[in-house]
Write an enzyme that holds these catalytic residues in place. Structure first.
Site, PDB file in Angstrom:
ATOM      1  N   HIS A 195      -5.266  -4.727   0.676  1.00  0.00           N
ATOM      2  CA  HIS A 195      -5.496  -3.567  -0.199  1.00  0.00           C
ATOM      3  C   HIS A 195      -6.015  -3.981  -1.561  1.00  0.00           C
ATOM      4  CE1 HIS A 195      -4.066  -0.499   2.534  1.00  0.00           C
ATOM      5  NE2 HIS A 195      -3.219  -1.423   2.957  1.00  0.00           N
ATOM      6  N   SER A 232       0.796  -1.227   0.000  1.00  0.00           N
ATOM      7  CA  SER A 232       0.000   0.000   0.000  1.00  0.00           C
ATOM      8  C   SER A 232       0.825   1.271   0.000  1.00  0.00           C
ATOM      9  CB  SER A 232      -0.931   0.008   1.200  1.00  0.00           C
ATOM     10  OG  SER A 232      -0.199   0.233   2.374  1.00  0.00           O
ATOM     11  N   LYS A 272     -11.511  -1.883   4.802  1.00  0.00           N
ATOM     12  CA  LYS A 272     -11.110  -0.928   3.763  1.00  0.00           C
ATOM     13  C   LYS A 272     -12.187  -0.934   2.663  1.00  0.00           C
ATOM     14  CE  LYS A 272      -6.332  -1.491   5.275  1.00  0.00           C
ATOM     15  NZ  LYS A 272      -6.115  -0.314   6.132  1.00  0.00           N
TER      16      LYS A 272
END
Ligand code: PLP
Length: 407
Positions: free
Chosen positions: A217, A189, A248
């Protein structure tokens, strides 16, 4: 010992190095992401746009998620009331685990309270299951993986980032009969680069190693159903343990591993980080399950996300900003010095209402301090214009070089 003086010294060190972290107090406005209200240190308020969040697809305000959470609160109350083994396993947890196993095409999935805990608990437990296990870990793996590998008391080898030749050397140097596991990420990330998944799987096959991938991610964002880069590249079946987050792209909270029934059963039975902690609240599990299920069919949202990232990169590159572009959704602009990074971030926030947190050592190497933007489908053209104009103006104002590190 003068404990207070020790604390002062520790904190002063961070100030001296320009990497003392301060919280920005924000209140996200449901239905208006990425807009939020910031409370300044003096108590006054400011409207801001968040450009560094990890709610990559805006699912934290999606009606499908919110309705599922409201319904679960009404039906089951607030907390789960126990650890998974002692009254804390509900239909919501089971449903979410089934959704996640299906997402990754695995037999099972195991929920944790965060992906940090999932990484730490799983990686620190594996040597108990495979005595003599050697873990080969990418040098840029997330802190949660490093911590799990460090604490497990087993052997570890650190390979240079994404360097499969180095990984091969390390594998060749070890006892061919030793149990082995390669631990890496699909999207790193901080630079926004991909891991060489297929080549690592090939090496794992050759050396009889297990594979462990962090898709934190990538889940929700890559692959036809949001199963991550391993799904996009048709490689999920070659990975033994897939780690992901619900916090996320899925917009809620929690973490998990997806693996074989036996692997999940063993980790469930041996990992203190799974056993000795209260399970996620039912409403959180319900919201996450709704989000995972919804994103399985939301390719349009994934496409919009990628488009937004491409537009922002193009526009910043057009201004000659030194940004790293490996083709992922993450947009890191290298400033290269913690003081300048902080000034830029402060000016963006105070003068333009644009919130992007500076990223400093030890999260990234010294000299590569950066601003890391996370565009999303909820960032409209106006927000993008304001950001690009502000960056252009401030970059000149701070007399920073353009395109120093463009790649
Ligand atoms: N793995 C990676 C690569 C991350 O970047 C993060 C969080 O930022 C985590 C794991 C931890 O995820 P969570 O926030 O669910 O604990």
């Amino acid at each position: 010992m003068d404990y207070t003086a020790q604390l002062d010294t520790a904190i002063a060190k961070l100030h001296d190095e320009g990497r003392y972290r301060t919280f920005i107090d924000i209140e996200r406005r449901n239905g208006h992401f990425p807009h939020a209200v910031r409370t300044r240190p003096d108590g006054s308020q400011q409207n801001i746009t968040v450009w560094c969040g990890n709610d990559y697809l805006g699912m934290g305000q999606h009606p499908v998620v919110l309705n599922a959470m409201h319904e679960a609160v009404d039906a089951a109350g607030a907390g789960s009331g126990g650890t998974r083994n002692i009254s804390g396993t509900t239909v919501y947890h089971k449903k979410l685990e089934a959704e996640l196993a299906d997402l990754h095409g695995k037999e099972a999935a195991l929920l944790f309270t965060s992906a940090y805990i999932a990484n730490d608990a799983t990686l620190s437990t594996l040597p108990k299951l495979f005595p003599g296990l050697i873990i080969y870990s990418d040098e840029l793996n997330h802190a949660s993986m490093i911590e799990g590998v460090r604490r497990n008391g087993g052997a570890k080898r650190i390979f240079r980032h994404n360097d499969v030749a180095h990984l091969r050397e390390l594998l060749e140097a070890d006892d061919p009969n030793a149990p082995k596991m390669i631990a890496f990420e699909s999207v790193y990330s901080m630079d926004g680069d991909f891991g060489p998944i297929e080549e690592i799987c090939d090496l794992a096959d050759e050396f009889g190693a297990l594979t462990y991938i962090d898709e934190v991610h990538a889940v929700g964002m890559y692959g036809p159903r949001g199963g991550g880069v391993t799904e996009r590249d048709g490689l999920a079946h070659r990975i033994d343990i897939i780690n992901g987050t619900l916090a996320k792209a899925f917009g809620v909270m929690g973490g998990y591993i997806a693996a074989s029934e036996k692997m999940c059963d063993a980790v469930r039975s041996y990992a203190p980080g799974f056993i000795f902690t209260t399970s996620l609240p039912p409403a959180v599990a319900a919201g996450a399950a709704a989000s995972v299920a919804f994103l399985k069919t939301a390719s349009d949202l994934r496409e919009q996300h990628q488009t937004q990232a491409k537009i922002l990169k193009l526009r910043l590159k057009g201004l000659g900003m030194p940004l790293i572009d490996h083709g992922t959704h993450i947009v890191p602009v290298i400033v290269g010095n913690p003081v300048h990074t902080k000034i830029l971030s402060d000016r963006l926030l105070d003068d333009h209402g644009i919130y992007v947190q500076p990223i400093n050592f030890p999260t990234v190497p010294r000299g590569t301090e950066r601003l890391r933007f996370t565009p999303s489908p909820v960032h409209g053209p106006d927000e993008m214009n304001r950001l690009v104009q502000a960056m252009d103006e401030l970059w000149s104002h701070c007399a920073l070089n353009r395109a120093e590190l463009a790649g």
